[in-house]
Design a protein around this motif. Structure first.
Motif, PDB file in Angstrom:
ATOM      1  N   LEU A  48      42.128  37.467  69.090  1.00 29.89           N
ATOM      2  CA  LEU A  48      43.531  37.728  68.824  1.00 29.89           C
ATOM      3  C   LEU A  48      44.397  36.495  69.047  1.00 29.89           C
ATOM      4  CD1 LEU A  48      43.754  41.146  70.639  1.00 29.89           C
ATOM      5  CD2 LEU A  48      43.738  40.773  68.191  1.00 29.89           C
ATOM      6  N   ALA A  49      43.750  35.428  69.552  1.00 33.32           N
ATOM      7  CA  ALA A  49      44.530  34.247  69.897  1.00 33.32           C
ATOM      8  C   ALA A  49      45.334  33.765  68.702  1.00 33.32           C
ATOM      9  CB  ALA A  49      43.599  33.140  70.376  1.00 33.32           C
ATOM     10  N   GLY A  50      46.611  33.541  68.900  1.00 32.61           N
ATOM     11  CA  GLY A  50      47.454  33.092  67.814  1.00 32.61           C
ATOM     12  C   GLY A  50      47.262  31.609  67.567  1.00 32.61           C
ATOM     13  N   ARG A  51      47.593  31.202  66.338  1.00 34.73           N
ATOM     14  CA  ARG A  51      47.517  29.766  66.043  1.00 34.73           C
ATOM     15  C   ARG A  51      48.913  29.203  66.108  1.00 34.73           C
ATOM     16  NH1 ARG A  51      43.965  27.411  61.935  1.00 34.73           N
ATOM     17  NH2 ARG A  51      45.331  28.202  60.312  1.00 34.73           N
ATOM     18  N   SER A  52      49.077  28.199  66.932  1.00 33.93           N
ATOM     19  CA  SER A  52      50.411  27.623  67.084  1.00 33.93           C
ATOM     20  C   SER A  52      50.753  26.852  65.821  1.00 33.93           C
ATOM     21  CB  SER A  52      50.436  26.700  68.290  1.00 33.93           C
ATOM     22  OG  SER A  52      49.804  25.500  67.964  1.00 33.93           O
ATOM     23  N   ASN A  98      48.900  36.369  73.881  1.00 36.86           N
ATOM     24  CA  ASN A  98      48.738  34.965  73.483  1.00 36.86           C
ATOM     25  C   ASN A  98      49.018  34.738  72.005  1.00 36.86           C
ATOM     26  OD1 ASN A  98      46.559  36.354  72.646  1.00 36.86           O
ATOM     27  ND2 ASN A  98      45.022  35.012  73.550  1.00 36.86           N
ATOM     28  N   ARG A  99      49.745  35.656  71.411  1.00 39.32           N
ATOM     29  CA  ARG A  99      50.152  35.427  70.018  1.00 39.32           C
ATOM     30  C   ARG A  99      51.534  34.785  69.968  1.00 39.32           C
ATOM     31  NH1 ARG A  99      48.328  40.193  65.973  1.00 39.32           N
ATOM     32  NH2 ARG A  99      46.100  39.995  66.351  1.00 39.32           N
ATOM     33  N   TYR A 100      51.851  34.286  68.791  1.00 36.44           N
ATOM     34  CA  TYR A 100      53.158  33.644  68.598  1.00 36.44           C
ATOM     35  C   TYR A 100      54.098  34.613  67.884  1.00 36.44           C
ATOM     36  CZ  TYR A 100      51.292  29.301  70.231  1.00 36.44           C
ATOM     37  OH  TYR A 100      50.747  28.338  71.026  1.00 36.44           O
ATOM     38  N   PRO A 128      39.421  39.802  73.090  1.00 40.68           N
ATOM     39  CA  PRO A 128      40.774  39.252  73.137  1.00 40.68           C
ATOM     40  C   PRO A 128      40.887  37.869  72.520  1.00 40.68           C
ATOM     41  CG  PRO A 128      39.801  39.463  75.344  1.00 40.68           C
ATOM     42  CD  PRO A 128      38.910  40.188  74.416  1.00 40.68           C
ATOM     43  N   GLU A 151      53.861  36.054  64.303  1.00 42.15           N
ATOM     44  CA  GLU A 151      52.835  37.000  63.894  1.00 42.15           C
ATOM     45  C   GLU A 151      53.289  38.450  64.035  1.00 42.15           C
ATOM     46  OE1 GLU A 151      48.822  35.628  65.426  1.00 42.15           O
ATOM     47  OE2 GLU A 151      50.158  34.243  66.405  1.00 42.15           O
ATOM     48  N   GLU A 166      47.216  43.107  74.729  1.00 43.75           N
ATOM     49  CA  GLU A 166      46.295  42.011  74.411  1.00 43.75           C
ATOM     50  C   GLU A 166      46.965  40.947  73.553  1.00 43.75           C
ATOM     51  OE1 GLU A 166      43.566  41.722  75.718  1.00 43.75           O
ATOM     52  OE2 GLU A 166      43.033  43.712  76.440  1.00 43.75           O
TER      53      GLU A 166
END
Lengths: 404, 342
Positions: free
Chosen positions: B29-33, A175-177, B26, A180, A172
């Protein structure tokens, strides 16, 4: 990290040291590989005033599904060798025969190289700079899939998630960078990216030296699992001898752009014959000895590594070698096979502190013990510098070529 | 930069908080650019917010200029058939017959009337603002595209290409801008000088062209330097090992990492172009046909004792615009680069 396996399961999984398969065919045969970086003068007209001989005549074989360790101190050319195999640099000379069709990675054009890039991948040293900080994990792992059209566009995401699961990350998190994740997790992302193309050969350029010791074991175990599962051959570049011993049934020791000793695990770790290998091994701290208070012979090398622009004549190690003699300055020792799977490049190869009194190579090279030309001696025709091992070798006890 | 960075990095207040859902969902969980983190930081910077509001007002005024002038019944020139003739607006001394400096304030012409021509100052200001912003925006867009592309190429290519491009960059940097503009502007303009409308467009485009011609090198140099250091990072080598085509390495791997310096360069080059346009028009080598703040300043200098309002309105407008742009630019730089602290 351990979302999928419990602690007990992890402990139960044994990760024994990799074993050598002596009959495996070579997936990569490197022969007399050379890389000279030009050194240019300053000023308007920049003339070439010399070369950094980063890699100078390196030959070895990587067996299919096996792993070869490449060790040596900083600046000895081991990373350059890895980068030559992945064609980040174009070699100055030599050949690198890869795969079933024996394609030569050294002379192939960039265009012809592209399909081969699927087969040869690389794991980088620094997990903090090997991932693009502006891309999500999904993009990073998906890039090889997109570039080589491995899967249809719609399936890229599910394939990326599969790969993340394979390397033990939460799928899951696509979509992380990278910022992190921890170092170990980042290295897993790098491994997933290299794995995406299902390569036959993986160049691992110090894959764990930037990681915490506790994480090193996890990543090494992961690479072992992947190697068994996908039958990937590894060229494992490292300076941690303990990890190389665990991971690589075969080890090559480099010094100043040349291989000084190469052999299977036993020959190198218990029967090193080159003074440099002996010095490297004696520098590894030993907990057992520390607890028993026993003292062990340590070979201390003094001085600096000579400049690869102007390497010493003859044997390159002679300036720091404890047993160097006159012949070492005059003649370069050939990489002589002294065991079934053991080659060493030294005029005085022997067990630690038991070097032979006279250069064993003198007769083979057709010179006397001081290295001066000897009209009476006949140079041996058995001196070959082929990658891989021959069936006959030079026996140190009988001082003649033969089988054991 | 009032609040600490650690707060932003975790989860800043004021960001787009989603309504609380299933914690395992989900999208949580999205990352912050990094760009979004920077924008969040920017939103909490008071100077940046004030500057942005001022700029927005100016931009809206410029965009709405025709509507405002229609509604106010004022005209930026005498070509319009409804526009009053100069003789209706001026007295014998060529000074306005209504409003300042000789008569009290009138809502018909809140900023007064231009001497000599009898045009309304508010209309001139609005249309001048329009010209300024158009020129600055066009010049910024084109010089950014040119600068970024050449900078990327020079930095990534190395060798002969880099040497040639670097020489071109140095050549244009050492070329005197004012002299070039003085020499080039009349040449370009005279080639297109037909009727007034084409002349006006030719003038505008040649001004943009000159600004671009002498304005792309700074960014190109900056980008080249950044690329020189980025190209040795391992993720670029990883892309090469994967076999990513060069143009994709340039524009998909490297360019996203250059967003911060590019945004900073853009935010600081817009005010420079606004000032340059006004300056060139003031010198008489910029725009002659279209209304321009610099041109108004030029003609108002003769009246600065008798009619100070005429001079101060364009000067103060330029000043407010440039200061606001610069402050916003500074804030953007701080937001994108956490290493600079005030």
């Amino acid at each position: 990290m351990s979302e999928h396996t419990s602690f007990e399961e992890q402990v139960a999984q044994t990760h024994a040291a990799n074993v050598l398969d002596p009959d495996a065919p070579a997936v990569l045969t490197v022969d007399n590989l050379r890389m000279y970086f030009p050194v240019k003068s300053g000023g308007v007209v920049r003339r070439r005033i010399g070369d950094v001989q980063a890699v100078d005549g390196v030959s070895f074989e990587v067996p299919r599904g096996g792993s070869v360790g490449l060790v040596g101190e900083s600046g000895c050319g081991k990373s350059t060798t890895g980068r030559l195999i992945t064609r980040l640099y174009k070699p100055t000379g030599g050949s690198m025969k890869f795969g079933e069709h024996d394609q030569d990675l050294a002379t192939i054009s960039d265009k012809e190289m592209k399909p081969l890039r699927r087969e040869v991948q690389m794991i980088f040293q620094d997990p903090y700079s090997s991932l693009n900080p502006r891309h999500t994990v999904g993009t990073i792992v998906g890039t090889p899939l997109r570039v080589h059209d491995v899967v249809p566009k719609k399936q890229t995401l599910s394939r990326v998630q599969e790969l993340l699961e394979v390397v033990g990350l939460n799928p899951e998190h696509y979509n992380r960078y990278p910022n992190e994740f921890s170092g170990g997790q980042r290295q897993r992302i790098g491994i997933a990216r290299a794995l995406a193309l299902q390569p036959k050969l993986m160049v691992a350029d110090e894959p764990v030296s930037a990681l915490d010791v506790s994480i090193q074991a996890q990543v090494i175990n992961l690479m072992q699992d992947l190697q068994r599962e996908f039958d990937i051959a590894f060229l494992f570049i490292a300076h941690d001898l303990a990890i190389v011993r665990h991971f690589c049934p075969e080890v090559a020791v480099m010094y100043l752009g040349k291989i000084v000793e190469i052999g299977d695990r036993e020959s190198i770790y218990s029967g090193a014959h080159h003074p440099y290998t002996q010095a490297l091994l004696s520098a590894v701290p030993d907990i057992k000895q520390a607890t028993t208070g026993e003292r062990r012979e340590r070979i201390r090398l003094t001085g600096d590594v000579p400049s690869p622009i102007n390497p010493p004549s003859g044997c390159r190690f002679r300036t720091r070698c404890p047993i160097a003699q006159e012949i070492c300055a005059k003649h370069e020792p050939p990489l002589l096979q002294i065991g079934k799977r053991h080659k060493v490049a030294c005029h005085f190869p022997g067990r630690i502190n038991q070097p032979p009194s006279s250069p064993i190579t003198a007769g083979l090279l057709g010179v006397d013990a001081q290295g001066s030309p000897d009209p009476g001696a006949s140079p041996s025709s058995d001196l070959t510098d082929q990658p891989g091992y021959a069936d006959t070798w030079f026996d140190l006890d009988s001082k003649s070529f033969g089988r054991a | 930069m009032s609040s600490g960075l650690s707060v932003d990095a975790v989860d800043g207040p004021g960001g787009e908080e989603k309504p609380p859902e299933d914690p395992e969902a989900p999208q949580q969980l999205a990352g912050r650019s990094p760009t979004r983190i920077a924008l969040g930081r920017l939103a909490r910077d008071k100077v940046a917010v004030v500057g942005t509001v001022v700029l927005l007002i100016l931009v809206v005024l410029a965009i709405m200029a025709p509507l405002i002038c229609d509604w106010w019944n004022i005209y930026p020139d005498q070509k319009d058939p409804n526009a009053p003739t100069p003789s209706q607006m001026l007295d014998g001394n060529q000074l306005p017959s209504f409003g300042p400096p000789q008569y009290p304030f009138t809502w018909d012409h809140p900023l007064g009337i231009e001497p000599q021509s009898g045009r309304d100052n508010l209309a001139l200001l609005l249309y001048g603002l329009r010209t300024s912003l158009t020129v600055a925006l066009l010049a910024t867009v084109f010089s950014t595209v040119v600068g970024v592309t050449l900078g990327l190429l020079a930095g990534y290519a190395k060798g002969a290409v880099d040497a040639v491009l670097s020489f071109v960059i140095d050549f244009f940097l050492s070329f005197p801008f004012i002299l070039g503009a003085l020499a080039l502007a009349p040449i370009i303009t005279s080639r297109f000088g037909g009727d007034q409308d084409t002349l006006r467009r030719a003038e505008l485009l040649s001004l943009v062209g000159i600004l671009v011609l002498f304005g792309w090198m700074g960014l190109a140099r900056l980008i080249r330097g950044q690329v020189l250091s980025l190209r040795e990072r391992e993720f670029v080598q990883a892309a090469q090992v994967i076999g990513v085509p060069t143009w994709q390495i340039l524009f998909k791997e490297l360019l996203p990492n250059l967003v911060a310096p590019i945004v900073v360069a853009i935010s600081l080059s817009i005010p420079a172009y606004v000032a340059a346009e006004a300056g060139l028009s003031f010198l008489g080598i910029g725009l002659t046909e279209s209304p321009s703040l610099g041109k108004t300043v030029n003609s108002a200098v003769n009246y600065f004792e008798r009619y100070p309002l005429y001079l101060w309105t364009p000067v103060v407008t330029i000043m407010i615009m440039v200061i606001a742009l610069n402050l916003v630019g500074d804030s953007i730089r701080d937001a994108f680069d956490p290493k600079t602290r005030r």
